[in-house]
Write a protein that holds these residues in place. Structure first.
Motif, PDB file in Angstrom:
ATOM      1  N   ASP A   1       2.449  -4.083  13.538  1.00 15.65           N
ATOM      2  CA  ASP A   1       1.136  -4.050  12.516  1.00 15.65           C
ATOM      3  C   ASP A   1       1.618  -4.587  11.423  1.00 15.65           C
ATOM      4  O   ASP A   1       2.845  -4.423  10.775  1.00 15.65           O
ATOM      5  CB  ASP A   1       0.724  -2.942  12.629  1.00 15.65           C
ATOM      6  CG  ASP A   1       0.424  -2.106  13.949  1.00 15.65           C
ATOM      7  OD1 ASP A   1      -0.374  -2.954  14.858  1.00 15.65           O
ATOM      8  OD2 ASP A   1       0.411  -0.952  14.273  1.00 15.65           O
ATOM      9  N   GLU A   2       0.817  -5.214  10.643  1.00 17.66           N
ATOM     10  CA  GLU A   2       0.638  -5.531   9.238  1.00 17.66           C
ATOM     11  C   GLU A   2      -0.225  -4.764   8.580  1.00 17.66           C
ATOM     12  O   GLU A   2      -1.395  -3.992   9.234  1.00 17.66           O
ATOM     13  CB  GLU A   2       0.259  -6.942   8.957  1.00 17.66           C
ATOM     14  CG  GLU A   2      -0.783  -7.421   9.372  1.00 17.66           C
ATOM     15  CD  GLU A   2      -0.859  -9.053   9.055  1.00 17.66           C
ATOM     16  OE1 GLU A   2       0.238  -9.621   8.813  1.00 17.66           O
ATOM     17  OE2 GLU A   2      -1.990  -9.630   9.271  1.00 17.66           O
ATOM     18  N   TYR A   3      -0.054  -4.555   7.199  1.00 16.32           N
ATOM     19  CA  TYR A   3      -0.958  -3.552   6.442  1.00 16.32           C
ATOM     20  C   TYR A   3      -1.892  -4.690   5.405  1.00 16.32           C
ATOM     21  O   TYR A   3      -0.911  -5.309   4.473  1.00 16.32           O
ATOM     22  CB  TYR A   3      -0.343  -2.606   5.539  1.00 16.32           C
ATOM     23  CG  TYR A   3       0.262  -1.743   6.610  1.00 16.32           C
ATOM     24  CD1 TYR A   3      -0.314  -0.582   7.085  1.00 16.32           C
ATOM     25  CD2 TYR A   3       1.529  -1.985   7.202  1.00 16.32           C
ATOM     26  CE1 TYR A   3       0.115   0.401   7.970  1.00 16.32           C
ATOM     27  CE2 TYR A   3       2.065  -1.215   8.328  1.00 16.32           C
ATOM     28  CZ  TYR A   3       1.382   0.237   8.601  1.00 16.32           C
ATOM     29  OH  TYR A   3       1.846   1.071   9.443  1.00 16.32           O
ATOM     30  N   VAL A   4      -2.895  -4.693   5.509  1.00 11.60           N
ATOM     31  CA  VAL A   4      -3.868  -5.717   4.325  1.00 11.60           C
ATOM     32  C   VAL A   4      -4.735  -4.625   3.666  1.00 11.60           C
ATOM     33  O   VAL A   4      -5.017  -3.635   4.003  1.00 11.60           O
ATOM     34  CB  VAL A   4      -4.421  -6.742   5.192  1.00 11.60           C
ATOM     35  CG1 VAL A   4      -3.512  -7.577   5.736  1.00 11.60           C
ATOM     36  CG2 VAL A   4      -5.437  -6.059   6.039  1.00 11.60           C
ATOM     37  N   LEU A   5      -4.842  -5.203   2.342  1.00 15.17           N
ATOM     38  CA  LEU A   5      -5.769  -4.443   1.494  1.00 15.17           C
ATOM     39  C   LEU A   5      -7.186  -4.338   1.899  1.00 15.17           C
ATOM     40  O   LEU A   5      -7.880  -5.217   2.458  1.00 15.17           O
ATOM     41  CB  LEU A   5      -5.651  -5.245   0.187  1.00 15.17           C
ATOM     42  CG  LEU A   5      -4.750  -4.936  -0.859  1.00 15.17           C
ATOM     43  CD1 LEU A   5      -4.472  -5.874  -2.023  1.00 15.17           C
ATOM     44  CD2 LEU A   5      -4.308  -3.428  -1.303  1.00 15.17           C
ATOM     45  N   THR A   6      -7.965  -3.417   1.796  1.00 14.53           N
ATOM     46  CA  THR A   6      -9.261  -3.207   1.853  1.00 14.53           C
ATOM     47  C   THR A   6      -9.990  -3.659   0.752  1.00 14.53           C
ATOM     48  O   THR A   6      -9.367  -4.027  -0.075  1.00 14.53           O
ATOM     49  CB  THR A   6      -9.727  -1.664   2.482  1.00 14.53           C
ATOM     50  OG1 THR A   6      -9.437  -0.662   1.456  1.00 14.53           O
ATOM     51  CG2 THR A   6      -8.878  -1.252   3.753  1.00 14.53           C
ATOM     52  N   ASP A   7     -11.330  -3.536   0.888  1.00 15.43           N
ATOM     53  CA  ASP A   7     -12.240  -3.658  -0.457  1.00 15.43           C
ATOM     54  C   ASP A   7     -11.890  -2.844  -1.524  1.00 15.43           C
ATOM     55  O   ASP A   7     -11.373  -3.097  -2.589  1.00 15.43           O
ATOM     56  CB  ASP A   7     -13.553  -3.596  -0.240  1.00 15.43           C
ATOM     57  CG  ASP A   7     -14.318  -4.724   0.481  1.00 15.43           C
ATOM     58  OD1 ASP A   7     -13.567  -5.820   0.668  1.00 15.43           O
ATOM     59  OD2 ASP A   7     -15.106  -4.726   1.073  1.00 15.43           O
ATOM     60  N   ALA A   8     -11.485  -1.487  -1.174  1.00 15.61           N
ATOM     61  CA  ALA A   8     -11.129  -0.332  -1.914  1.00 15.61           C
ATOM     62  C   ALA A   8      -9.699  -0.590  -2.542  1.00 15.61           C
ATOM     63  O   ALA A   8      -9.386  -0.519  -3.725  1.00 15.61           O
ATOM     64  CB  ALA A   8     -11.177   0.821  -1.152  1.00 15.61           C
ATOM     65  N   GLY A   9      -8.903  -1.205  -1.900  1.00 13.68           N
ATOM     66  CA  GLY A   9      -7.431  -1.564  -2.108  1.00 13.68           C
ATOM     67  C   GLY A   9      -7.361  -2.557  -3.127  1.00 13.68           C
ATOM     68  O   GLY A   9      -6.702  -2.632  -4.250  1.00 13.68           O
ATOM     69  N   ARG A  10      -8.546  -3.920  -2.955  1.00  9.97           N
ATOM     70  CA  ARG A  10      -8.544  -4.856  -3.765  1.00  9.97           C
ATOM     71  C   ARG A  10      -9.073  -4.423  -5.278  1.00  9.97           C
ATOM     72  O   ARG A  10      -8.646  -4.970  -6.332  1.00  9.97           O
ATOM     73  CB  ARG A  10      -9.329  -6.018  -3.113  1.00  9.97           C
ATOM     74  CG  ARG A  10      -8.561  -6.745  -2.239  1.00  9.97           C
ATOM     75  CD  ARG A  10      -9.393  -8.065  -1.834  1.00  9.97           C
ATOM     76  NE  ARG A  10     -10.588  -7.528  -1.044  1.00  9.97           N
ATOM     77  CZ  ARG A  10     -10.172  -7.378   0.431  1.00  9.97           C
ATOM     78  NH1 ARG A  10      -8.992  -7.401   0.902  1.00  9.97           N
ATOM     79  NH2 ARG A  10     -11.378  -7.147   1.184  1.00  9.97           N
ATOM     80  N   ASP A  11      -9.933  -3.405  -5.136  1.00  5.78           N
ATOM     81  CA  ASP A  11     -10.570  -2.848  -6.486  1.00  5.78           C
ATOM     82  C   ASP A  11      -9.726  -2.093  -7.225  1.00  5.78           C
ATOM     83  O   ASP A  11      -9.787  -1.997  -8.285  1.00  5.78           O
ATOM     84  CB  ASP A  11     -11.797  -2.216  -6.027  1.00  5.78           C
ATOM     85  CG  ASP A  11     -13.289  -2.748  -5.679  1.00  5.78           C
ATOM     86  OD1 ASP A  11     -13.118  -4.029  -5.810  1.00  5.78           O
ATOM     87  OD2 ASP A  11     -13.905  -2.047  -5.197  1.00  5.78           O
ATOM     88  N   PHE A  12      -8.509  -1.701  -6.547  1.00  5.39           N
ATOM     89  CA  PHE A  12      -7.564  -1.161  -7.331  1.00  5.39           C
ATOM     90  C   PHE A  12      -6.459  -1.929  -8.246  1.00  5.39           C
ATOM     91  O   PHE A  12      -5.819  -1.619  -8.978  1.00  5.39           O
ATOM     92  CB  PHE A  12      -6.697  -0.015  -6.643  1.00  5.39           C
ATOM     93  CG  PHE A  12      -5.672   0.815  -7.225  1.00  5.39           C
ATOM     94  CD1 PHE A  12      -6.306   1.901  -8.184  1.00  5.39           C
ATOM     95  CD2 PHE A  12      -4.409   0.621  -6.906  1.00  5.39           C
ATOM     96  CE1 PHE A  12      -5.550   2.849  -8.676  1.00  5.39           C
ATOM     97  CE2 PHE A  12      -3.659   1.549  -7.861  1.00  5.39           C
ATOM     98  CZ  PHE A  12      -4.130   2.633  -8.614  1.00  5.39           C
ATOM     99  N   LEU A  13      -6.631  -3.213  -7.769  1.00  7.04           N
ATOM    100  CA  LEU A  13      -5.601  -4.269  -8.130  1.00  7.04           C
ATOM    101  C   LEU A  13      -5.660  -4.199  -9.759  1.00  7.04           C
ATOM    102  O   LEU A  13      -4.754  -4.338 -10.650  1.00  7.04           O
ATOM    103  CB  LEU A  13      -5.631  -5.694  -7.535  1.00  7.04           C
ATOM    104  CG  LEU A  13      -5.114  -5.535  -6.256  1.00  7.04           C
ATOM    105  CD1 LEU A  13      -5.184  -6.971  -5.516  1.00  7.04           C
ATOM    106  CD2 LEU A  13      -3.580  -5.011  -5.896  1.00  7.04           C
ATOM    107  N   PRO A  14      -6.986  -4.462 -10.281  1.00  2.00           N
ATOM    108  CA  PRO A  14      -7.126  -4.710 -11.708  1.00  2.00           C
ATOM    109  C   PRO A  14      -6.655  -3.217 -12.449  1.00  2.00           C
ATOM    110  O   PRO A  14      -5.856  -3.348 -13.512  1.00  2.00           O
ATOM    111  CB  PRO A  14      -8.571  -4.763 -12.080  1.00  2.00           C
ATOM    112  CG  PRO A  14      -9.049  -5.487 -10.757  1.00  2.00           C
ATOM    113  CD  PRO A  14      -8.095  -4.580  -9.704  1.00  2.00           C
ATOM    114  N   VAL A  15      -6.531  -2.178 -11.924  1.00  4.09           N
ATOM    115  CA  VAL A  15      -6.133  -0.920 -12.453  1.00  4.09           C
ATOM    116  C   VAL A  15      -4.368  -1.134 -12.400  1.00  4.09           C
ATOM    117  O   VAL A  15      -3.838  -0.745 -13.537  1.00  4.09           O
ATOM    118  CB  VAL A  15      -6.444   0.499 -11.578  1.00  4.09           C
ATOM    119  CG1 VAL A  15      -5.579   1.579 -12.177  1.00  4.09           C
ATOM    120  CG2 VAL A  15      -8.060   0.638 -11.326  1.00  4.09           C
ATOM    121  N   LEU A  16      -3.841  -1.582 -11.511  1.00  2.00           N
ATOM    122  CA  LEU A  16      -2.572  -1.729 -11.445  1.00  2.00           C
ATOM    123  C   LEU A  16      -2.074  -2.840 -12.498  1.00  2.00           C
ATOM    124  O   LEU A  16      -0.868  -2.482 -13.319  1.00  2.00           O
ATOM    125  CB  LEU A  16      -1.797  -2.200 -10.230  1.00  2.00           C
ATOM    126  CG  LEU A  16      -1.840  -1.254  -9.004  1.00  2.00           C
ATOM    127  CD1 LEU A  16      -1.673  -1.855  -7.699  1.00  2.00           C
ATOM    128  CD2 LEU A  16      -0.816   0.028  -9.284  1.00  2.00           C
TER     129      LEU A  16
END
Length: 156
Positions: A76-91
């Motif tokens: 398996d691989e792990y990809v960002l969901t919409d919620a995960g992508r929305d967290f990138l600016p926070v990072l």
């Protein structure tokens, strides 16, 4: 992840799902295109048992999605969901803060791959465009009016 913070504070709720530093670094790497277990391990130098727990927790929290890329052997691989992508600016904002206040000795930086320009993220109020740190802020419990737009960042 333990559901310790389910009160009305959105910061506590978010931290409950993000977890710890390892989880944020996994999300950072996922945002840069890393998707496979061995890639995360190589990038982070994290123990496999800790990585497996963090990936499971981030998937359960809805920040990553697990996708099968091989059936033999099952992988398996792990990809960002919409919620995960929305967290990138926070990072990126956390990274900018770290560079500004703890950047002695040099740090990596985020660049716009199209222009090569270094990004300098800040957090602004959507309505006014003003930097958040320019406001006096009060947190208003659900159901209470805080003056102006309840629940929005604004001056008292």
């Amino acid at each position: 992840m333990a559901k310790d913070f389910e009160g009305p504070c959105p910061v506590a709720r978010a931290l409950n799902r993000i977890g710890d530093a390892w989880s944020m670094l996994i999300l950072r790497d996922a945002g840069m295109g890393i998707a496979r277990f061995d890639q995360f391990r190589a990038s982070l130098g994290i123990a496999p048992n800790i990585l497996a727990r963090r990936l499971k927790a981030l998937t359960e929290a809805g920040l990553l999605e697990r996708r099968r890329y091989s059936t033999r052997p099952p992988r398996d691989e792990y990809v960002l969901t919409d919620a995960g992508r929305d967290f990138l600016p926070v990072l990126l904002t956390i990274g900018a803060w770290g560079h500004r206040h703890h950047g002695q000795g040099g740090t990596t930086r985020a660049i716009d791959t199209e222009t090569g320009r270094t990004l300098e993220p800040i957090v602004v109020d959507r309505e006014t465009g003003r930097p958040i740190q320019s406001f006096r802020i009060t947190m208003v419990p659900p159901g209470e009016s805080g003056g102006g737009n309840a629940g929005a960042a604004g001056e008292d």
